[in-house]
Design a protein around this motif. Structure first.
Motif, PDB file in Angstrom:
ATOM      1  N   UNK A  32       1.142  -1.238  -0.450  1.00  0.00           N
ATOM      2  CA  UNK A  32      -0.621   0.287  -0.091  1.00  0.00           C
ATOM      3  C   UNK A  32       0.956   1.212   0.019  1.00  0.00           C
ATOM      4  N   UNK A  33       2.057   1.410   0.615  1.00  0.00           N
ATOM      5  CA  UNK A  33       2.628   2.452   0.484  1.00  0.00           C
ATOM      6  C   UNK A  33       3.256   3.329  -0.544  1.00  0.00           C
ATOM      7  N   UNK A  34       3.681   1.614  -1.120  1.00  0.00           N
ATOM      8  CA  UNK A  34       4.391   1.917  -2.974  1.00  0.00           C
ATOM      9  C   UNK A  34       3.103   2.510  -3.388  1.00  0.00           C
ATOM     10  N   UNK A  35       2.091   2.403  -3.641  1.00  0.00           N
ATOM     11  CA  UNK A  35       1.164   2.894  -3.914  1.00  0.00           C
ATOM     12  C   UNK A  35       0.973   3.966  -4.364  1.00  0.00           C
ATOM     13  N   UNK A  36       0.340   4.140  -2.943  1.00  0.00           N
ATOM     14  CA  UNK A  36       0.144   5.823  -2.848  1.00  0.00           C
ATOM     15  C   UNK A  36       1.622   6.703  -2.905  1.00  0.00           C
ATOM     16  N   UNK A  37       3.084   6.606  -2.589  1.00  0.00           N
ATOM     17  CA  UNK A  37       4.181   6.982  -2.834  1.00  0.00           C
ATOM     18  C   UNK A  37       3.708   7.058  -4.595  1.00  0.00           C
ATOM     19  N   UNK A  38       3.825   6.052  -5.626  1.00  0.00           N
ATOM     20  CA  UNK A  38       4.111   6.349  -6.772  1.00  0.00           C
ATOM     21  C   UNK A  38       2.498   6.839  -7.103  1.00  0.00           C
ATOM     22  N   UNK A  39       1.473   6.957  -7.096  1.00  0.00           N
ATOM     23  CA  UNK A  39       0.718   7.870  -7.214  1.00  0.00           C
ATOM     24  C   UNK A  39       0.619   9.621  -6.755  1.00  0.00           C
ATOM     25  N   UNK A  40       1.225   9.146  -5.195  1.00  0.00           N
ATOM     26  CA  UNK A  40       1.343  10.969  -5.363  1.00  0.00           C
ATOM     27  C   UNK A  40       2.538  11.490  -5.985  1.00  0.00           C
ATOM     28  N   UNK A  41       3.547  11.102  -6.596  1.00  0.00           N
ATOM     29  CA  UNK A  41       4.341  11.544  -7.191  1.00  0.00           C
ATOM     30  C   UNK A  41       4.043  11.689  -8.741  1.00  0.00           C
ATOM     31  N   UNK A  42       2.787  11.315  -8.733  1.00  0.00           N
ATOM     32  CA  UNK A  42       1.814  12.142 -10.290  1.00  0.00           C
ATOM     33  C   UNK A  42       2.292  10.751 -11.347  1.00  0.00           C
ATOM     34  N   UNK A  43       3.222   9.312 -10.701  1.00  0.00           N
ATOM     35  CA  UNK A  43       3.206   8.365 -11.484  1.00  0.00           C
ATOM     36  C   UNK A  43       1.508   7.496 -11.767  1.00  0.00           C
ATOM     37  N   UNK A  44       0.333   7.955 -12.091  1.00  0.00           N
ATOM     38  CA  UNK A  44      -0.979   6.536 -11.977  1.00  0.00           C
ATOM     39  C   UNK A  44      -0.797   5.990 -12.223  1.00  0.00           C
ATOM     40  N   UNK A  45      -0.028   5.680 -13.241  1.00  0.00           N
ATOM     41  CA  UNK A  45      -0.169   3.977 -14.232  1.00  0.00           C
ATOM     42  C   UNK A  45       0.802   3.326 -13.494  1.00  0.00           C
TER      43      UNK A  45
END
Ligand SMILES: C[S@@+](CC[C@H](N)C(=O)[O-])C[C@H]1O[C@@H](n2cnc3c(N)ncnc32)[C@H](O)[C@@H]1O
Length: 258
Positions: free
Chosen positions: A142-155
């Motif tokens: 979950x932490x990795x998913x959130x970190x990628x999304x908050x950095x704008x890397x949605x895909x």
């Protein structure tokens, strides 16, 4: 962007681990415990554990890591209580004794090994059968998913969420991540009893370092927030790392003779 790091990265794990070592020392009636650190690297945990007065054997395949461990142990004045052994968790009992350790650490290892179930079985078999504590630290999905999304890397965030190993793409340096359910199921399948689960770095990897650096009490406040969130399942699901303590279950006592 820099993140608040150093002390925060290990604070929750270290508090839990220190309590577990104290508890194991009381239960075993030995002040100096035998501790095995599988994939212990340069001794992030092994050296502080030795500074508490315990004997630590670190098994790691990397000669560089073992060299760093030796230097770090010497600088901390615990060289005589830390032993580095070159080896792999797959062939653990080629280099250390089976069933000989009060506490076994398996921190940052299950993500990297080819077969986590097999690696974990070996770490568990290193514990004393009459009583021992396992400490497992892994990357959380979950932490990795959130970190990628908050950095704008949605895909990439969606890839991590939907791929079986929780990787965000080919460039992801992490071979595997775990959900709290996957990790506890893996540990329970070895026959150990899970006694605690904590989410580690729920916020620290998401908060810009500048926010913490500019406010005098912010680091302390963030550490307290991390500690409060660590035990709550909703926050464990989005933690960067998961920390589990598990124990060898008590042996059934013999019933009355027939
Ligand atoms: C991410 S580092 C973790 C180091 C340390 N446990 C910590 O928490 O700071 C992973 C370590 O596992 C070691 N490692 C990788 N594959 C391994 C294996 N199959 N058996 C034992 N150790 C392994 C690496 O050499 C490295 O030192």
């Amino acid at each position: 962007m820099s993140r608040p790091s150093a002390s925060l990265r290990t604070a929750v794990v270290w508090d839990v681990l220190r309590g577990a070592l104290d508890q194991r020392a009381k239960l075993s009636d030995r002040a100096e415990l035998s501790v095995l650190d599988t994939g212990g690297g340069t001794g992030n945990f092994a050296v502080p554990v030795a500074r508490l007065g315990h004997r630590v054997t670190v098994v790691d395949p990397s000669p560089n890591a073992l060299f760093g461990l030796e230097r770090r142990a010497a600088e901390s004045g615990v060289a005589e209580r830390v032993r580095g052994v070159q080896g792999d968790v797959r062939g653990l009992f080629d280099v250390v004794e089976r069933g000989a350790y009060d506490v076994v650490l398996c921190h940052g290892l299950l993500e990297y090994v080819e077969d986590p179930a097999d690696g974990l079985r070996n770490t568990v078999a290193a514990l004393r059968p009459e009583g021992g504590t396992l400490s497992v630290l892994t990357s959380g999905l979950g932490g990795a998913v959130l970190a990628r999304a908050l950095a704008g890397h949605f895909t990439e965030a969606r890839h991590a969420l939907t791929s079986p190993g929780g990787r965000w793409g080919e460039g992801d340096p992490m071979p595997r991540r775990f959900t709290p359910e996957q990790l506890t199921a893996l540990i329970t399948s070895t026959g150990l009893e899970v006694i605690s689960l904590h989410g580690v770095r729920v916020f620290a990897d998401l908060v810009p370092g500048a926010l913490v650096d500019t406010e005098p009490d912010a680091l302390e406040a963030l550490a307290r927030l991390e500690a409060a969130a660590a035990e709550l399942p909703d926050f464990q699901s989005v933690a960067s790392q998961l920390h589990v303590l598990a124990e060898v279950p008590p042996r059934p006592t013999a019933g009355p003779a027939a």
